[in-house]
Design a protein around this motif. Structure first.
Motif, mmCIF file in Angstrom:
data_model
loop_
_atom_site.group_PDB
_atom_site.id
_atom_site.type_symbol
_atom_site.label_atom_id
_atom_site.label_comp_id
_atom_site.label_asym_id
_atom_site.label_seq_id
_atom_site.Cartn_x
_atom_site.Cartn_y
_atom_site.Cartn_z
ATOM 1 N N ASP A 291 49.551 32.589 44.798
ATOM 2 C CA ASP A 291 49.217 33.123 43.486
ATOM 3 C C ASP A 291 50.229 34.175 43.052
ATOM 4 O OD1 ASP A 291 45.546 33.157 43.355
ATOM 5 O OD2 ASP A 291 47.016 31.535 43.339
ATOM 6 N N GLU A 292 50.158 34.549 41.811
ATOM 7 C CA GLU A 292 50.981 35.643 41.309
ATOM 8 C C GLU A 292 50.268 36.982 41.436
ATOM 9 O OE1 GLU A 292 51.764 34.851 37.228
ATOM 10 O OE2 GLU A 292 49.660 34.878 36.645
ATOM 11 N N VAL A 293 49.082 36.964 42.007
ATOM 12 C CA VAL A 293 48.321 38.184 42.251
ATOM 13 C C VAL A 293 48.142 38.391 43.747
ATOM 14 C CG1 VAL A 293 47.112 38.032 40.052
ATOM 15 C CG2 VAL A 293 46.097 36.968 42.094
ATOM 16 N N LYS A 294 47.785 39.597 44.129
ATOM 17 C CA LYS A 294 47.666 39.912 45.547
ATOM 18 C C LYS A 294 46.256 39.718 46.087
ATOM 19 C CE LYS A 294 51.451 43.244 45.635
ATOM 20 N NZ LYS A 294 51.880 44.614 46.022
ATOM 21 N N TRP A 295 45.269 39.987 45.258
ATOM 22 C CA TRP A 295 43.899 39.934 45.737
ATOM 23 C C TRP A 295 43.145 38.785 45.098
ATOM 24 C CZ3 TRP A 295 46.565 44.445 44.849
ATOM 25 C CH2 TRP A 295 46.772 45.227 45.992
ATOM 26 N N CYS A 296 42.392 38.079 45.910
ATOM 27 C CA CYS A 296 41.758 36.866 45.424
ATOM 28 C C CYS A 296 40.635 36.459 46.371
ATOM 29 C CB CYS A 296 42.780 35.729 45.339
ATOM 30 S SG CYS A 296 43.421 35.242 46.955
ATOM 31 N N THR A 297 39.912 35.449 45.949
ATOM 32 C CA THR A 297 38.981 34.753 46.832
ATOM 33 C C THR A 297 39.275 33.265 46.687
ATOM 34 O OG1 THR A 297 37.287 34.473 45.144
ATOM 35 C CG2 THR A 297 37.214 36.516 46.455
ATOM 36 N N ALA A 298 38.604 32.447 47.482
ATOM 37 C CA ALA A 298 38.822 31.008 47.372
ATOM 38 C C ALA A 298 38.474 30.515 45.976
ATOM 39 C CB ALA A 298 38.006 30.274 48.427
ATOM 40 N N THR A 299 37.475 31.118 45.355
ATOM 41 C CA THR A 299 37.048 30.652 44.041
ATOM 42 C C THR A 299 37.996 31.057 42.923
ATOM 43 O OG1 THR A 299 35.602 32.579 43.819
ATOM 44 C CG2 THR A 299 34.614 30.562 44.697
ATOM 45 N N THR A 300 38.874 32.012 43.172
ATOM 46 C CA THR A 300 39.820 32.429 42.126
ATOM 47 C C THR A 300 41.229 31.916 42.386
ATOM 48 O OG1 THR A 300 40.428 34.519 43.192
ATOM 49 C CG2 THR A 300 38.476 34.538 41.773
#
Length: 125
Positions: free
Chosen positions: A98-107
């Protein structure tokens, strides 16, 4: 240039296991959200598992307890261990960043920046 290269797909009978690997290059992958998703012809992409920049791992309900995501900083590899496979798990599996650092499987699928070429998984009944 950021690159992801998957390997480890193949054919297996129902109940069997496979391990997928994603080799990363071009950046320090651990600082971004990464994960795996799959796609089957005629269906939407389905996120499976993700690991964020803090190392927190999450799974979607359909694979929780069967799939295990891990990362190895030494060889910059993201691994997805898949157990108790069923024909519904068949599809093309992709490693993603992703282009972001924080996430979950759903995002995971919301902020895709780089994906690999995919590796095919076929589970026969």
């Amino acid at each position: 240039q950021v690159q992801l290269e998957e390997s480890g797909g193949g054919s297996v009978q129902a109940g069997g296991s496979l391990q997928l690997s994603c080799r990363v290059s071009g950046w320090r992958y651990s600082k971004y959200c990464m994960g795996w998703f799959r796609q089957t012809p005629g269906k939407e992409r389905e996120a499976l598992a993700a690991i964020d920049a803090d190392g927190k791992i999450s799974y979607v309900d359909s694979v929780k307890g069967r799939f295990t995501l891990s990362q190895d900083d030494a060889d910059e590899t993201l691994t997805l261990r898949m157990n108790a496979l069923s024909p519904d798990d068949s599809g093309m599996y992709y490693c993603a960043r992703d282009e972001v650092k924080w996430c979950t499987a759903t995002t995971l699928l919301r902020y895709l920046e780089v994906i690999g070429q995919g590796t095919q998984v076929t589970v026969s009944s």
